[in-house]
Write a protein that holds these residues in place. Structure first.
Motif, PDB file in Angstrom:
ATOM      1  N   ASP A  42       0.822  -1.207   0.000  1.00  0.00           N
ATOM      2  CA  ASP A  42       0.000   0.000   0.000  1.00  0.00           C
ATOM      3  C   ASP A  42       0.860   1.263   0.000  1.00  0.00           C
ATOM      4  OD1 ASP A  42      -2.370   1.453   0.074  1.00  0.00           O
ATOM      5  OD2 ASP A  42      -2.446   1.494   2.265  1.00  0.00           O
ATOM      6  N   VAL A  90      -2.221  -4.376   0.447  1.00  0.00           N
ATOM      7  CA  VAL A  90      -3.635  -4.390   0.057  1.00  0.00           C
ATOM      8  C   VAL A  90      -3.854  -5.542  -0.915  1.00  0.00           C
ATOM      9  CG1 VAL A  90      -4.054  -1.940   0.453  1.00  0.00           C
ATOM     10  CG2 VAL A  90      -3.184  -2.687  -1.772  1.00  0.00           C
ATOM     11  N   THR A 118      -6.903  -4.959   3.672  1.00  0.00           N
ATOM     12  CA  THR A 118      -5.560  -4.546   4.083  1.00  0.00           C
ATOM     13  C   THR A 118      -4.995  -5.533   5.090  1.00  0.00           C
ATOM     14  OG1 THR A 118      -6.139  -2.209   3.756  1.00  0.00           O
ATOM     15  CG2 THR A 118      -4.198  -2.683   5.090  1.00  0.00           C
TER      16      THR A 118
END
Length: 211
Positions: A42, A90, A118
Motif C-alpha cells: 500500500d 492491500v 488490508t
C-alpha cells in the motif's frame, strides 16, 4: 516474463505469480482469471503479486498461511517496502481492478474500494521468502491465448450446467405430473363398476318410470 511460485504445501496446491516489470503487469491486469487475487504494497511501489485460487473459491477462502506467503513475497519485491517494517499490503479480487486509458503502464485502480482488504506486515521473514524463491519458475506464457482458452472452457461448462439444470427441471415437472395423476387415481376417489351397477336403475325400472 512471469515468475511463478508454489505456496506452502500444507496450504494446498496454490500458485503465486508476478510479472517481470510494469509491462508484464499490464498484461496480467488485462488477462487475469476470476480466481486471481491481486496483492500490492500500500502506497509504495511494488510488484503486482497474484494468488490463483481454486475454481469456486473466493477471497474469503484464503487461509492465514496463504496470506502470509503472498504478503511476504510482495514486500520482498518492493524496493522501499523491503527496507522498512510495519507496512500494509492491500489485496482484492482481480475483477475489482480498474484500468482507464489515462492511467500509466502498470497503474491500476479499483471499481469498489470496499472490496479492497488490508493486511499489516510487521517485518520481512526470510524463511518464507527463501522458501518461495526456491520454487520460483520463469515462463513467458501467451496470456491472451491462455485467457481465451479458459474463457472457452468456462462457456462450455456454463452450457453444460444450463443443460443439466434444464433436464432437472423437466424431470421435476414429469415427477410432479406423475404424482398428480396418481392422486386422481387413488381408490377413495374412484367409483367401481360394481358401485355404478348398485346405484344405477335397471332397464325395467327405467321403463316403469317412463310409463
Amino acid at each position: 516474463m512471469v515468475f511463478y511460485f508454489k505456496a506452502r504445501p500444507e496450504a494446498g496446491d496454490y500458485t503465486i505469480f508476478m510479472g517481470l516489470d510494469k509491462y508484464e503487469n499490464e498484461e496480467l491486469i488485462k488477462y487475469g482469471f476470476p480466481e486471481d487475487i491481486w496483492f500490492h504494497v500500500d502506497k509504495m511501489s511494488s510488484a503486482h503479486v497474484y494468488l490463483r485460487l481454486q475454481k469456486g473459491q473466493t477471497i474469503d477462502d484464503i487461509s492465514e498461511g496463504l496470506l502470509e506467503d503472498c504478503a511476504q513475497l510482495v514486500k520482498a519485491n518492493s524496493i522501499q517496502g523491503n527496507k522498512v517494517n510495519n507496512i500494509d499490503v492491500v489485496y482484492t479480487p482481480w475483477s475489482n481492478l480498474k484500468k482507464t486509458p489515462s492511467m500509466d503502464v502498470g497503474q491500476v485502480g479499483f471499481h469498489n474500494s470496499k472490496m479492497v482488504r488490508t493486511l499489516s506486515v510487521e517485518k520481512r521473514i526470510n524463511e518464507i521468502v527463501n522458501r518461495l524463491n526456491r520454487t520460483k519458475v520463469e515462463r513467458t506464457p501467451d496470456l491472451k491465448a491462455v485467457n481465451a482458452a479458459e474463457r472457452a472452457e468456462r462457456k462450455q461448462h456454463m452450457r453444460e450446467k444450463k443443460r443439466r439444470e434444464e433436464l432437472e427441471r423437466l424431470e421435476k415437472e414429469r415427477q410432479a405430473e406423475i404424482r398428480s395423476y396418481k392422486g386422481l387415481m387413488v381408490s377413495e376417489k374412484m367409483t367401481s363398476n360394481k358401485q355404478i351397477a348398485e346405484t344405477s336403475k335397471s332397464l325395467q325400472e327405467l321403463e316403469d318410470d317412463f310409463m
